[in-house]
Design a protein around this motif. Sequence first.
Motif, PDB file in Angstrom:
ATOM      1  N   PRO A  92       0.832  -1.213   0.000  1.00 43.54           N
ATOM      2  CA  PRO A  92       0.000   0.000   0.000  1.00 43.54           C
ATOM      3  C   PRO A  92       0.863   1.258   0.000  1.00 43.54           C
ATOM      4  O   PRO A  92       1.963   1.262   0.547  1.00 43.54           O
ATOM      5  CB  PRO A  92      -0.822  -0.129   1.281  1.00 43.54           C
ATOM      6  CG  PRO A  92      -0.043  -1.064   2.154  1.00 43.54           C
ATOM      7  CD  PRO A  92       0.645  -2.011   1.229  1.00 43.54           C
ATOM      8  N   THR A  93       0.370   2.285  -0.624  1.00 47.75           N
ATOM      9  CA  THR A  93       1.109   3.541  -0.724  1.00 47.75           C
ATOM     10  C   THR A  93       0.595   4.540   0.321  1.00 47.75           C
ATOM     11  O   THR A  93      -0.543   4.424   0.784  1.00 47.75           O
ATOM     12  CB  THR A  93       0.944   4.138  -2.131  1.00 47.75           C
ATOM     13  OG1 THR A  93      -0.458   4.322  -2.397  1.00 47.75           O
ATOM     14  CG2 THR A  93       1.560   3.239  -3.179  1.00 47.75           C
ATOM     15  N   PRO A  94       1.439   5.519   0.660  1.00 49.65           N
ATOM     16  CA  PRO A  94       2.831   5.702   0.245  1.00 49.65           C
ATOM     17  C   PRO A  94       3.763   4.746   1.001  1.00 49.65           C
ATOM     18  O   PRO A  94       3.523   4.446   2.167  1.00 49.65           O
ATOM     19  CB  PRO A  94       3.113   7.157   0.614  1.00 49.65           C
ATOM     20  CG  PRO A  94       2.182   7.451   1.748  1.00 49.65           C
ATOM     21  CD  PRO A  94       0.951   6.640   1.498  1.00 49.65           C
ATOM     22  N   ILE A  95       4.806   4.290   0.343  1.00 48.77           N
ATOM     23  CA  ILE A  95       5.751   3.377   0.964  1.00 48.77           C
ATOM     24  C   ILE A  95       6.877   4.172   1.627  1.00 48.77           C
ATOM     25  O   ILE A  95       7.130   5.329   1.273  1.00 48.77           O
ATOM     26  CB  ILE A  95       6.332   2.369  -0.052  1.00 48.77           C
ATOM     27  CG1 ILE A  95       7.120   3.097  -1.151  1.00 48.77           C
ATOM     28  CG2 ILE A  95       5.226   1.517  -0.653  1.00 48.77           C
ATOM     29  CD1 ILE A  95       7.846   2.165  -2.099  1.00 48.77           C
ATOM     30  N   SER A  96       7.549   3.549   2.570  1.00 48.76           N
ATOM     31  CA  SER A  96       8.644   4.213   3.279  1.00 48.76           C
ATOM     32  C   SER A  96      10.010   3.786   2.762  1.00 48.76           C
ATOM     33  O   SER A  96      11.021   4.388   3.139  1.00 48.76           O
ATOM     34  CB  SER A  96       8.547   3.935   4.781  1.00 48.76           C
ATOM     35  OG  SER A  96       8.578   2.547   5.037  1.00 48.76           O
ATOM     36  N   THR A  97      10.062   2.743   1.925  1.00 47.72           N
ATOM     37  CA  THR A  97      11.347   2.268   1.401  1.00 47.72           C
ATOM     38  C   THR A  97      11.660   3.024   0.112  1.00 47.72           C
ATOM     39  O   THR A  97      11.457   2.530  -0.994  1.00 47.72           O
ATOM     40  CB  THR A  97      11.303   0.752   1.154  1.00 47.72           C
ATOM     41  OG1 THR A  97      10.801   0.105   2.322  1.00 47.72           O
ATOM     42  CG2 THR A  97      12.690   0.207   0.861  1.00 47.72           C
ATOM     43  N   ILE A  98      12.139   4.235   0.282  1.00 51.45           N
ATOM     44  CA  ILE A  98      12.523   5.099  -0.833  1.00 51.45           C
ATOM     45  C   ILE A  98      13.836   5.781  -0.481  1.00 51.45           C
ATOM     46  O   ILE A  98      14.212   5.849   0.699  1.00 51.45           O
ATOM     47  CB  ILE A  98      11.425   6.136  -1.133  1.00 51.45           C
ATOM     48  CG1 ILE A  98      11.044   6.911   0.132  1.00 51.45           C
ATOM     49  CG2 ILE A  98      10.192   5.471  -1.741  1.00 51.45           C
ATOM     50  CD1 ILE A  98       9.988   7.985  -0.092  1.00 51.45           C
ATOM     51  N   PRO A  99      14.574   6.317  -1.464  1.00 54.30           N
ATOM     52  CA  PRO A  99      15.872   6.940  -1.198  1.00 54.30           C
ATOM     53  C   PRO A  99      15.771   8.075  -0.176  1.00 54.30           C
ATOM     54  O   PRO A  99      14.700   8.690  -0.008  1.00 54.30           O
ATOM     55  CB  PRO A  99      16.296   7.470  -2.573  1.00 54.30           C
ATOM     56  CG  PRO A  99      15.596   6.584  -3.545  1.00 54.30           C
ATOM     57  CD  PRO A  99      14.277   6.260  -2.914  1.00 54.30           C
ATOM     58  N   PRO A 100      16.877   8.358   0.521  1.00 55.08           N
ATOM     59  CA  PRO A 100      16.865   9.322   1.627  1.00 55.08           C
ATOM     60  C   PRO A 100      16.267  10.689   1.300  1.00 55.08           C
ATOM     61  O   PRO A 100      15.489  11.225   2.091  1.00 55.08           O
ATOM     62  CB  PRO A 100      18.342   9.436   2.006  1.00 55.08           C
ATOM     63  CG  PRO A 100      18.909   8.096   1.657  1.00 55.08           C
ATOM     64  CD  PRO A 100      18.186   7.674   0.419  1.00 55.08           C
ATOM     65  N   ARG A 101      16.592  11.259   0.155  1.00 51.16           N
ATOM     66  CA  ARG A 101      16.073  12.597  -0.156  1.00 51.16           C
ATOM     67  C   ARG A 101      14.566  12.564  -0.381  1.00 51.16           C
ATOM     68  O   ARG A 101      13.833  13.443   0.078  1.00 51.16           O
ATOM     69  CB  ARG A 101      16.794  13.189  -1.356  1.00 51.16           C
ATOM     70  CG  ARG A 101      18.254  13.500  -1.062  1.00 51.16           C
ATOM     71  CD  ARG A 101      18.846  14.549  -1.992  1.00 51.16           C
ATOM     72  NE  ARG A 101      20.211  14.852  -1.588  1.00 51.16           N
ATOM     73  CZ  ARG A 101      20.536  15.718  -0.636  1.00 51.16           C
ATOM     74  NH1 ARG A 101      19.571  16.385  -0.007  1.00 51.16           N
ATOM     75  NH2 ARG A 101      21.788  15.938  -0.319  1.00 51.16           N
TER      76      ARG A 101
END
Length: 305
Positions: free
Chosen positions: A221-230
Amino acid sequence: MWHELKRQGPMSFCLLPSFTFHPHQGATLICKIVAAFTHESLGRFIVVANCLPAHIKTWNGLYDMKGSADDKVLIDDGVPVIEAHKRCWKLSWMASEASGCDRCTPVTRRRYLSGKRKAYDMPIYLTKEQKREVLELLREDVAFLTNHGLMDYSLIMAVHGPPLGTCQLAASDSANILHSKSYVSYHRGSVSVVYFGIIDFLQAWTVSKLCAQHIKACCAPTPISTIPPRLYGRQFLNHFEWKFRALAYPVPLRDCNALLSLSHEIQEGEGLRAQLEALNRTTSELRDKLDIAEKRIDELVYAGK
């Protein structure tokens, strides 16, 4: 719980000097790192101080928030919320939730899901000045963490509803160099004392996280937390800029300033010395536990042979 022991890899240990010299360390929401040591066989460990005051035994609400679908309620109305995760082998749960029927979903799972939606959607009411202060700290801390390539951190929020007439005392009792600042406000007929802290902040962006991002992009489900630091930092800040509402009223704290001053004077002397002694005892106890664990591991290995 006063302190949390966390096992860390070499990369996390390399970042420790940066936290020591964090330019906003005097005013920050990031939990304090109070000890770091290496065990000969079990690896590297850090001790992170609990940002929440230990004298409060029952919280009205405790929330772990990332600004993503991973937000969750830990305590709701003083009752702990059990984490009931959906796994691929729990087909009945998956079918039940997909069809919108709760018949095959346990009560613990339904309560957990309800808490996740609540943690993500609910507004946080502060005074205008409190909102400005907390957002300023968040921006500084997120910029610091982003510059060091860190992501997946959370904002812990604890809400305490003290008895009427005792909010000043509750706020002053929390004054401590290791604890987060208390924010007292009045909204919709009740007074709340709220604490914030940034936790789980030593996760770097790695190859495994990149793989997890692609997997979650397809099925989570979105939004996901596994994304690049910026991207994570931007998503994190945008969410809390929306979430904080400056609709609460300040509570007169006529006696609070005097109590805080007295508390700070005591802590600068005997209080601070006692805290350092407690930290030394904690570190020593942790080393002893690790030694016992190492001996037990050796016994199990020997028995297996």
